[in-house]
Design an enzyme around this catalytic site. Structure first.
Site, PDB file in Angstrom:
ATOM      1  N   ILE A   2       0.665  -1.075   0.255  1.00  0.00           N
ATOM      2  CA  ILE A   2      -0.248  -0.111   0.258  1.00  0.00           C
ATOM      3  C   ILE A   2       0.394   1.517   0.057  1.00  0.00           C
ATOM      4  O   ILE A   2       1.904   1.460   1.475  1.00  0.00           O
ATOM      5  CB  ILE A   2      -1.035  -0.081   1.309  1.00  0.00           C
ATOM      6  CG1 ILE A   2      -2.424  -1.349   1.405  1.00  0.00           C
ATOM      7  CG2 ILE A   2      -1.974   1.256   1.398  1.00  0.00           C
ATOM      8  CD1 ILE A   2      -2.782  -1.588   0.058  1.00  0.00           C
ATOM      9  N   ARG A  49      28.654  13.133 -26.019  1.00  0.00           N
ATOM     10  CA  ARG A  49      29.972  12.174 -25.294  1.00  0.00           C
ATOM     11  C   ARG A  49      30.568  12.175 -26.886  1.00  0.00           C
ATOM     12  O   ARG A  49      30.209  11.353 -27.793  1.00  0.00           O
ATOM     13  CB  ARG A  49      29.439  10.517 -25.092  1.00  0.00           C
ATOM     14  CG  ARG A  49      29.832   9.804 -25.177  1.00  0.00           C
ATOM     15  CD  ARG A  49      30.791   9.585 -24.270  1.00  0.00           C
ATOM     16  NE  ARG A  49      31.729   8.129 -24.398  1.00  0.00           N
ATOM     17  CZ  ARG A  49      32.262   7.571 -24.200  1.00  0.00           C
ATOM     18  NH1 ARG A  49      33.453   8.676 -23.049  1.00  0.00           N
ATOM     19  NH2 ARG A  49      33.136   6.867 -23.877  1.00  0.00           N
ATOM     20  N   GLU A  76      -1.103  -0.543 -10.821  1.00  0.00           N
ATOM     21  CA  GLU A  76      -2.822  -0.060 -11.104  1.00  0.00           C
ATOM     22  C   GLU A  76      -2.652  -1.166 -12.302  1.00  0.00           C
ATOM     23  O   GLU A  76      -3.777  -0.579 -13.315  1.00  0.00           O
ATOM     24  CB  GLU A  76      -2.613   1.580 -11.511  1.00  0.00           C
ATOM     25  CG  GLU A  76      -2.307   2.645 -10.748  1.00  0.00           C
ATOM     26  CD  GLU A  76      -2.795   3.905 -10.484  1.00  0.00           C
ATOM     27  OE1 GLU A  76      -3.489   4.435 -11.372  1.00  0.00           O
ATOM     28  OE2 GLU A  76      -2.405   4.027  -9.494  1.00  0.00           O
TER      29      GLU A  76
HETATM   30  N1  COS Z   1     -16.256   0.791 -14.959  1.00  0.00           N
HETATM   31  C1  COS Z   1     -17.227   0.531 -13.885  1.00  0.00           C
HETATM   32  N2  COS Z   1     -17.492  -1.192 -13.499  1.00  0.00           N
HETATM   33  C2  COS Z   1     -17.035  -1.772 -13.684  1.00  0.00           C
HETATM   34  C3  COS Z   1     -15.405  -1.560 -14.006  1.00  0.00           C
HETATM   35  C4  COS Z   1     -14.777  -0.332 -14.644  1.00  0.00           C
HETATM   36  N3  COS Z   1     -14.599  -0.157 -15.111  1.00  0.00           N
HETATM   37  N4  COS Z   1     -14.419  -2.689 -14.874  1.00  0.00           N
HETATM   38  C5  COS Z   1     -15.467  -3.820 -13.840  1.00  0.00           C
HETATM   39  N5  COS Z   1     -16.306  -3.463 -14.025  1.00  0.00           N
HETATM   40  C6  COS Z   1     -17.686  -3.948 -13.168  1.00  0.00           C
HETATM   41  C7  COS Z   1     -18.314  -5.075 -14.195  1.00  0.00           C
HETATM   42  O1  COS Z   1     -19.188  -4.583 -14.735  1.00  0.00           O
HETATM   43  C8  COS Z   1     -18.823  -6.257 -13.285  1.00  0.00           C
HETATM   44  O2  COS Z   1     -19.707  -5.261 -12.164  1.00  0.00           O
HETATM   45  P1  COS Z   1     -21.577  -6.513 -12.623  1.00  0.00           P
HETATM   46  O3  COS Z   1     -21.195  -7.830 -12.400  1.00  0.00           O
HETATM   47  O4  COS Z   1     -22.527  -5.452 -12.234  1.00  0.00           O
HETATM   48  O5  COS Z   1     -21.151  -6.563 -14.022  1.00  0.00           O
HETATM   49  C9  COS Z   1     -17.379  -6.303 -11.458  1.00  0.00           C
HETATM   50  O6  COS Z   1     -17.392  -4.129 -12.144  1.00  0.00           O
HETATM   51  C10 COS Z   1     -17.192  -6.822 -11.539  1.00  0.00           C
HETATM   52  O7  COS Z   1     -15.987  -6.505 -12.903  1.00  0.00           O
HETATM   53  P2  COS Z   1     -15.115  -8.523 -13.408  1.00  0.00           P
HETATM   54  O8  COS Z   1     -16.196  -9.134 -13.519  1.00  0.00           O
HETATM   55  O9  COS Z   1     -15.375  -7.658 -15.148  1.00  0.00           O
HETATM   56  O10 COS Z   1     -14.371  -8.751 -12.867  1.00  0.00           O
HETATM   57  P3  COS Z   1     -13.445  -9.708 -12.994  1.00  0.00           P
HETATM   58  O11 COS Z   1     -12.751 -10.838 -11.778  1.00  0.00           O
HETATM   59  O12 COS Z   1     -13.544 -10.580 -14.642  1.00  0.00           O
HETATM   60  O13 COS Z   1     -11.645  -8.962 -13.443  1.00  0.00           O
HETATM   61  C11 COS Z   1     -10.305  -7.364 -13.642  1.00  0.00           C
HETATM   62  C12 COS Z   1     -11.830  -7.595 -13.195  1.00  0.00           C
HETATM   63  C13 COS Z   1      -8.896  -8.355 -13.754  1.00  0.00           C
HETATM   64  C14 COS Z   1     -10.143  -6.282 -14.385  1.00  0.00           C
HETATM   65  C15 COS Z   1      -9.506  -6.320 -12.347  1.00  0.00           C
HETATM   66  O14 COS Z   1      -9.937  -7.092 -10.946  1.00  0.00           O
HETATM   67  C16 COS Z   1      -8.697  -5.788 -12.787  1.00  0.00           C
HETATM   68  O15 COS Z   1      -8.369  -4.218 -12.779  1.00  0.00           O
HETATM   69  N6  COS Z   1      -7.369  -6.431 -11.872  1.00  0.00           N
HETATM   70  C17 COS Z   1      -6.591  -5.477 -11.525  1.00  0.00           C
HETATM   71  C18 COS Z   1      -6.361  -4.862 -10.075  1.00  0.00           C
HETATM   72  C19 COS Z   1      -5.841  -3.772 -10.297  1.00  0.00           C
HETATM   73  O16 COS Z   1      -5.391  -3.138 -10.931  1.00  0.00           O
HETATM   74  N7  COS Z   1      -4.874  -3.380  -8.680  1.00  0.00           N
HETATM   75  C20 COS Z   1      -3.646  -2.766  -9.080  1.00  0.00           C
HETATM   76  C21 COS Z   1      -3.824  -2.609  -7.581  1.00  0.00           C
HETATM   77  S1  COS Z   1      -3.790  -0.753  -7.179  1.00  0.00           S
HETATM   78  S2  COS Z   1      -2.485   0.261  -7.615  1.00  0.00           S
END
Ligand code: COS
Length: 384
Positions: free
Chosen positions: A156, A269, A364
């Site tokens: 974090i 250089r 991210e």
């Molecule tokens: N904006 C709004 N809603 C979103 C969205 C977005 N950009 N992306 C996904 N959602 C919603 C989906 O619509 C879904 O809602 P419903 O169930 O109502 O349809 C819900 O969120 C779950 O999304 P999804 O089914 O796509 O989830 P998955 O687990 O399949 O995948 C990923 C999600 C892999 C894209 C996500 O977990 C991700 O971005 N992982 C990386 C995390 C990250 O960046 N970590 C860094 C740490 S912070 S530095």
């Protein structure tokens, strides 16, 4: 929102001057001490950098996404650690409140975030939930007018400096899935929060990460973002859409800085009786870097404009983050190559940037997560 170009250009030149005169001269100090000097943090606050994106009603500049990106193209020219403190606070650390918070939550926290009095952190990742963010296990159980939180968050950023965390935790009876995730504002002084030891990282000294452990930590119900359970994952994804455009802008800025330094070095250089910039193999590296930075910059500006128009930018944000972060890695590699042996030793700072920028392809959302988001959106649109 700064709508007149004169005020915007004054703001951008103020940031550029601050970067040139205060941040760049302090990069070595930050790298050596692993701390941003207190006077620099104070100046960041006094310049209003923590309030760039916060609405004017709460004391900020209320920059549009495009204006924010232009500001980051300046700020990002210094070591990423400086950006990390500011960008995490005004970005992923607090955007959940801005996007989905209640009016009361905004009034309570945004003014203090805008001045930098409160530093913010984003607590999503866990030991067993990184790219697969939906599988997070930290739990918030409702108990009267509080939630009782238990769980561990990992890597974090800003945790040790944070006054508040945007926390993602599981609520209700949904054991799995995005629908069981809620977002909370957690004040760092709340009993039951302990921090792990500072992570020893490959780069970005001066930007700190650690575990945040919640042990029967009681959070007021009033701090559930938006006042509704089960919306937290969507909030997090919206926050990350914006954060990915922000990071892509930083990648462009750092790549530009590395290329400027490589060009200057190539002109100074001398080898084989002339500046190495006159050799075509060096020119190819300079030219490829220039073209790729220009491409990434165009993508970032376009994605920002689309977001300002209120369009869904999930695909464009991921495209910009994927391309810009990978591009930044290639530019760092070429810059070290142009500097040769001098690039591998620490004297010129290029090896420090090489290590610092490696993180852009990971946090991210890794490059692979960006690819997955882009392809899924394409397939979904085609099937619709
Ligand atoms: N904006 C709004 N809603 C979103 C969205 C977005 N950009 N992306 C996904 N959602 C919603 C989906 O619509 C879904 O809602 P419903 O169930 O109502 O349809 C819900 O969120 C779950 O999304 P999804 O089914 O796509 O989830 P998955 O687990 O399949 O995948 C990923 C999600 C892999 C894209 C996500 O977990 C991700 O971005 N992982 C990386 C995390 C990250 O960046 N970590 C860094 C740490 S912070 S530095």
């Amino acid at each position: 929102m700064i709508q007149d170009s004169e005020t915007l250009s004054i703001l951008l030149s103020t940031i550029a001057r601050f970067v040139r005169e205060r941040l760049i001269p302090n990069e070595e100090v930050v790298a050596e001490t692993d701390e941003i000097p207190a006077d620099i943090v104070h100046e960041m606050k006094a310049t209003g950098l923590f309030g760039l994106t916060i609405p004017q009603a709460y004391g900020g500049f209320e920059l549009t996404m495009e204006e924010e990106v232009l500001a980051m193209l300046e700020l990002g020219r210094a070591s990423p650690a400086f950006r990390s403190l500011i960008g995490t606070t005004l970005g992923i650390g607090s955007q959940g409140i801005l996007l989905d918070g209640t009016e009361e939550q905004k009034r309570k926290y945004l003014p203090r975030l805008a001045t930098g009095e409160l530093i913010a952190a984003f607590a999503l990742t866990e030991p067993d939930a990184g790219s697969d963010a939906v599988s997070l296990r930290t739990r918030a159980v409702c108990d009267g007018d509080h939630y009782v939180v238990n769980g561990t968050k990992r890597f974090i950023t800003n945790a040790a400096q944070a006054g508040i965390f945007t926390l993602l935790a599981r609520t209700g009876s949904e054991p799995k899935g995005a629908a069981g995730i809620s977002a909370f504002i957690v004040e760092a002084a709340t009993p039951g929060i302990t921090l792990g030891k500072r992570d020893r990282k490959m780069g970005q000294r001066g930007a700190h990460t650690c575990d945040v452990i919640f042990n029967n930590c009681r959070i007021p119900v009033a701090n559930l973002i938006g006042g509704v359970e089960g919306q937290g994952f969507k909030t997090a994804m919206k926050v990350l859409d914006k954060g990915r455009i922000h990071i892509a802008a930083i990648c462009v800025a750092v790549a530009g800085r590395m290329l400027d330094e490589a060009l200057r070095y190539a002109l100074e250089r001398q080898q084989f009786g002339k500046p190495i910039a006159e050799f075509q193999l060096i020119q190819a590296m300079l030219a490829d870097s220039k073209a790729e930075i220009y491409a990434a910059r165009s993508m970032v500006i376009d994605a920002a404009r689309r977001r300002d128009e209120g369009l869904d930018v999930s695909t464009e944000a991921s495209c910009a983050k994927l391309f810009a972060s990978e591009m930044c890695g290639r530019v760092a590699d070429r810059a070290v190559q142009i500097f040769g042996g001098s690039g591998y030793v620490s004297d010129h700072g290029i090896e420090r940037f090489y290590r610092d920028v490696r993180l852009f392809r990971i946090y991210e959302g890794t490059s692979q997560i960006q690819q997955l988001v882009i392809a899924r959106n394409m397939i979904r649109a085609e099937r619709a």
